[in-house]
Design a protein around this motif. Sequence first.
Motif, PDB file in Angstrom:
ATOM      1  N   ASP A  18       0.816  -1.210   0.000  1.00 51.94           N
ATOM      2  CA  ASP A  18       0.000   0.000   0.000  1.00 51.94           C
ATOM      3  C   ASP A  18       0.852   1.264   0.000  1.00 51.94           C
ATOM      4  O   ASP A  18       0.339   2.354   0.246  1.00 51.94           O
ATOM      5  N   GLN A  19       2.151   1.119  -0.282  1.00 50.55           N
ATOM      6  CA  GLN A  19       3.082   2.245  -0.234  1.00 50.55           C
ATOM      7  C   GLN A  19       3.519   2.675  -1.636  1.00 50.55           C
ATOM      8  O   GLN A  19       3.445   1.897  -2.584  1.00 50.55           O
ATOM      9  N   PRO A  20       3.983   3.921  -1.775  1.00 51.56           N
ATOM     10  CA  PRO A  20       4.614   4.295  -3.044  1.00 51.56           C
ATOM     11  C   PRO A  20       5.758   3.344  -3.356  1.00 51.56           C
ATOM     12  O   PRO A  20       6.417   2.822  -2.459  1.00 51.56           O
ATOM     13  N   ASN A 313       2.514   5.648  -9.364  1.00 53.55           N
ATOM     14  CA  ASN A 313       2.099   5.870  -7.976  1.00 53.55           C
ATOM     15  C   ASN A 313       0.805   6.671  -7.919  1.00 53.55           C
ATOM     16  O   ASN A 313      -0.096   6.383  -7.124  1.00 53.55           O
ATOM     17  N   ARG A 318      -1.296   5.922  -4.697  1.00 49.39           N
ATOM     18  CA  ARG A 318      -0.255   5.878  -3.671  1.00 49.39           C
ATOM     19  C   ARG A 318       0.482   7.226  -3.595  1.00 49.39           C
ATOM     20  O   ARG A 318       1.637   7.291  -3.174  1.00 49.39           O
TER      21      ARG A 318
END
Length: 351
Positions: A18-20, A313, A318
Amino acid sequence: MTRTIVESKTKSAIIGFDQPFCVIGERINPTGRKKLAAELEAGDYSTVEKDALAQVAAGASILDVNAGVVYNSNPNPNETEPPLMVEILKLVQSLVDVPLCIDSSVPGALEAGLEVCEGRPLLNSVTGEEERLEQILPLVKKYNVPVVAISNDDTGISEDPDVRFAVARKIVERASDYGIAAQDIVVDPLVMPIGAMATAGHQVFTLVRRLREELGVNTTCGASNISFGLPNRHGINNAFLPMAMGAGMTSAIMNPVALPVSQAKIAEKKAEVLAAGVVLPEDMDDESFVALFGMGSTLARPGKEMEAIRAANLLFDRDAHGADWIAFNKPGGGEAAGGRRGRSGGRRRRG
């Protein structure tokens, strides 16, 4: 959600679904760089300094540090690499505040690096080879650090993606025996060159999905491997990275920097322009010249791959409110200084 935490003394980088996308800068590595290798053997770290600062300015979240020089004066890396790794890590930590990845095939160099590296570095790497598992996993446990797990074993690198998945599962299971959680394993499923294997792209996308869904691990790769030997490698890389992200890949070891146009190329182009009878303004500087003729820039700046990653992203939600994309596309975007000087000392956080 699986999150792998990598830390410097003052900053954290999170690799997660769930992160860049996490960019691990690859340029502090003498492999294939004869000039850098010669500099390091001579005790000259000027290129290391430039590469560290440029990669962070271009957007790298973690810097990979490899000290794999084969000295002409001493070809034994078990003797030469550990002290060199220590010197480079200390230097890089004094210049930038991002977390580091300690990269070596020499166990002694990995442990020497762990002793001096501040925070919680990423260790690169362990494989499915029995000897390597027995050497590296105890270090991972002792220093409480995450590790890159490469999907090859004692039989070598298989072209069969099912075999590479089985090797990754073996590493995760063996790590569990040491009390190392899956969230601290970042699997490299091994990207093959598409010029040699037409199914290489499809293979890695399928593998990454399986690694995420069945093992719950984060993933990384040597991003430029996919385009090896082909023309317009940046074009292939720019397509590959967002597609890999869509399949679930969460990081890549890559070059985030578009290298500056050399003075030799500028001089060659100016001669060509003058020969064509084009009169240039006397006060035109080199940066204006290369921009006019679409040659790039005289400055190190984020590469096209970084543009593709930041766009992806944004599209994968993100990038909160598109803030990173907007900042990247402002004049001078992506060139903010990421370094700092004059810091020394450190701490070792152990499990």
